[in-house]
Design a protein around this motif. Structure first.
Motif, short mmCIF file in Angstrom:
data_model
loop_
_atom_site.label_atom_id
_atom_site.label_comp_id
_atom_site.label_asym_id
_atom_site.label_seq_id
_atom_site.Cartn_x
_atom_site.Cartn_y
_atom_site.Cartn_z
N UNK A 121 -5.29 1.25 8.92
CA UNK A 121 -4.07 2.05 9.04
C UNK A 121 -2.83 1.17 9.03
N UNK A 122 -2.91 0.02 9.70
CA UNK A 122 -1.78 -0.91 9.72
C UNK A 122 -1.48 -1.44 8.32
N UNK A 123 -2.52 -1.80 7.59
CA UNK A 123 -2.31 -2.32 6.23
C UNK A 123 -1.66 -1.25 5.35
N UNK A 124 -2.11 -0.01 5.46
CA UNK A 124 -1.53 1.06 4.64
C UNK A 124 -0.09 1.35 5.05
N UNK A 125 0.18 1.34 6.36
CA UNK A 125 1.54 1.57 6.84
C UNK A 125 2.47 0.45 6.40
N UNK A 126 1.98 -0.79 6.48
CA UNK A 126 2.80 -1.92 6.07
C UNK A 126 3.09 -1.86 4.57
N UNK A 127 2.08 -1.53 3.79
CA UNK A 127 2.29 -1.40 2.34
C UNK A 127 3.35 -0.33 2.06
N UNK A 128 3.24 0.80 2.74
CA UNK A 128 4.19 1.89 2.51
C UNK A 128 5.60 1.46 2.88
N UNK A 129 5.77 0.81 4.03
CA UNK A 129 7.10 0.40 4.45
C UNK A 129 7.69 -0.68 3.55
N UNK A 130 6.90 -1.71 3.27
CA UNK A 130 7.44 -2.86 2.57
C UNK A 130 7.55 -2.67 1.06
#
Length: 153
Positions: A121-130
């Protein structure tokens, strides 16, 4: 990483204590810092390893054990690194693969499984934000963030 022997697999326990979390964080970043793809990102960021390990131990202790102590926003904290060395899908995938394999190498149990779910979930959230992209996955991107309550420090 090499395949584990039966003896090594038999010695694994779940992530139960802060010391377990610290061991996970240290081992993971040992692999990540030396990784062909991720290592240059850390080198360009001039990471202060003792501080980074302490911060990530606080973060994962909070995420997995409910221990208070982490302050900050991990997504926003990675923006300067992304500006220096833009993260690609390959970076996110490699980070997640290394994190998951580090857990599997050393731990087994419900908290270890939860760590892998939270990392995804963190990897997907980081990808979405960055990057502004969701990727090809329909995974929810809902990491747990600290909340501040009136009167709590």
């Amino acid at each position: 990483m090499r395949p584990l022997t039966d003896a090594e697999l038999a010695g694994r326990t779940d992530l139960q204590h802060r010391d377990d979390i610290e061991r996970l964080v240290v081992e993971f970043y040992r692999y990540a810092a030396m990784d062909e793809l991720l290592g240059p990102v850390f080198a360009a960021a001039h990471v202060d390893w003792p501080e980074h390990i302490a911060t990530l131990t606080d973060f994962w202790s909070w995420q997995l054990l409910g221990e208070r102590g982490y302050q900050g926003n991990p997504l926003r904290a990675h923006e300067p690194s992304h500006e220096r060395t833009p993260f690609t899908d390959a970076h996110f995938e490699r980070w997640l693969d290394l994190f998951t394999s580090t857990i599997d190498e050393q731990f087994v149990g419900p908290t270890a499984e939860m760590a892998k779910v939270r990392a995804r979930k963190m990897a997907f959230a980081m990808r979405r934000l960055l990057t502004g992209r969701h990727g090809d996955h329909d995974e929810p991107t809902e990491p747990i963030w600290p909340t501040t309550r009136a009167g709590s420090g």
